[in-house]
Design an enzyme around this catalytic site. Structure first.
Site: not given
Length: 354
Positions: A250, A332
């Site tokens: 991504d 994260d």
């Protein structure tokens, strides 16, 4: 010039594509010394924090119970899991969904919107319903908190098209349930990725690069990974071959890989990305890289290769950590350390693939 087709299973095609992209890149590289440092630091951080697949269900927005309702929720969210970067630097003006008093942006705003719709009685996770929802109804589902002051969810028209298409495929071939598709794949992550890519065009993340077709399959693989994480490798999420799944290329994980030294951009590409970030901070439009632009493909393909190299080094050290967990950790980490990574630019691409 004819484009050579990739061969092998879905994830074999991704790994082969990542290696090919790495070997033919002009603007992105995967430095070996950086990969080795990153592997050591990532493993140390994961071990010291006890990072595991259980982290997935600890978020307030993800399903806390692993059942068929969770499978349908995961499918809808991952069908729509693309393009969340904001066009406005002022956070107060960005797309935002507040739920239970907490404002959410980015990917989490999508999860909050789906959960809000379910609370309002909208059958947003029922394929037989969302396959036929109007654009107006879906626009209401994905409304921002303050339409007068905040930008709308990016690519709304594409989200409407993708969700309807997905719903109609499930309705026509799988009894309206993603759970049936999962069951038909017999506990194979490979088979599920292959099925999703074959049946649903919006998941077919393939591009021409260097005279051949390269396969990246971000959303198809993260869909499988989310099922695995939600069910903690049991029941519907018991995939004996989950270790074959790669990372999910991504625009946020490459930033984390640069931070850890496992990914490097050429001065020219770095300057281009920094100029785009500066434009957004000024309130101007970013400098887009089109989906399939060689530089965009290099960023994504080399990200996959970097994580594959990291995974292999961690495995050689005797730790049982797959690419899914490395990706989850990096994503994260990037979100939690956004301020520390502010100087590392992301690329701006509007695409249904990520």
């Amino acid at each position: 010039m004819p484009v050579e087709e990739a061969h092998g299973t879905a994830t074999e095609r991704v790994i082969a594509s990542a290696r090919f992209i790495n070997e033919h890149s002009s603007d992105v590289r995967v430095p070996e010394a950086g990969v080795q440092r990153a592997a050591r630091e990532i493993l140390e951080r994961m071990q010291s924090t006890g990072y595991s697949a259980a982290e997935w269900k600890r978020h307030a927005l993800t399903p806390s119970v692993a059942d068929e309702a969770a499978l349908e929720w995961i499918f809808v969210v991952d069908a729509l899991n693309f393009s969340f970067w904001p066009t406005r630097a002022d956070r107060a003006q960005q797309y935002m969904v507040t739920l239970d008093g907490t404002p959410y942006r980015g990917y989490w705003s999508l999860c909050a919107a789906v959960n809000r719709a379910l609370r309002e009685g909208v059958a947003i996770t029922d394929a037989r319903h969302y396959a036929h929802m109007t654009a107006e109804a879906l626009a209401h589902v994905f409304r921002t908190d303050d339409p007068q002051a905040q930008e709308p969810i990016p690519m709304l028209a594409e989200r409407v098209q993708v969700l309807r298409e997905a719903g109609r495929v499930l309705e026509a071939r799988y009894g309206g349930r993603f759970a049936n598709m999962v069951a038909q794949c017999g506990g194979s992550a490979q088979r599920l990725v292959e099925t999703v890519v074959r049946e649903l065009p919006s998941f077919r993340d393939e591009h021409a690069f260097g005279g051949r077709t390269v396969c990246l399959y971000k959303r198809a693989q993260i869909l499988v990974a989310d099922v695995w994480a939600c069910f903690e490798g049991r029941g519907a999420g018991r995939f004996a071959d989950i270790g074959s799944v790669t990372m999910f290329a991504d625009y946020r994980v490459p930033q984390a890989l640069c931070h850890f030294g496992a990914l490097e951009y050429s001065p020219q590409l770095r300057a281009r990305l920094e100029k785009s970030e500066a434009a957004v901070r000024r309130g101007d439009a970013p400098l887009l890289l089109a989906s399939g632009d060689p530089r965009e493909v290099e960023i994504r393909g080399n990200s996959i290769w970097a994580v594959e190299r990291i995974r292999r080094l961690i495995a050689a050290a005797g730790a049982d950590v797959n690419a899914v967990m490395i990706d989850f950790f990096l994503w994260d980490y990037a979100k939690e350390h956004a301020d520390a990574m502010r100087e590392i630019p992301i690329h701006h691409t509007r695409s249904v693939y990520y």
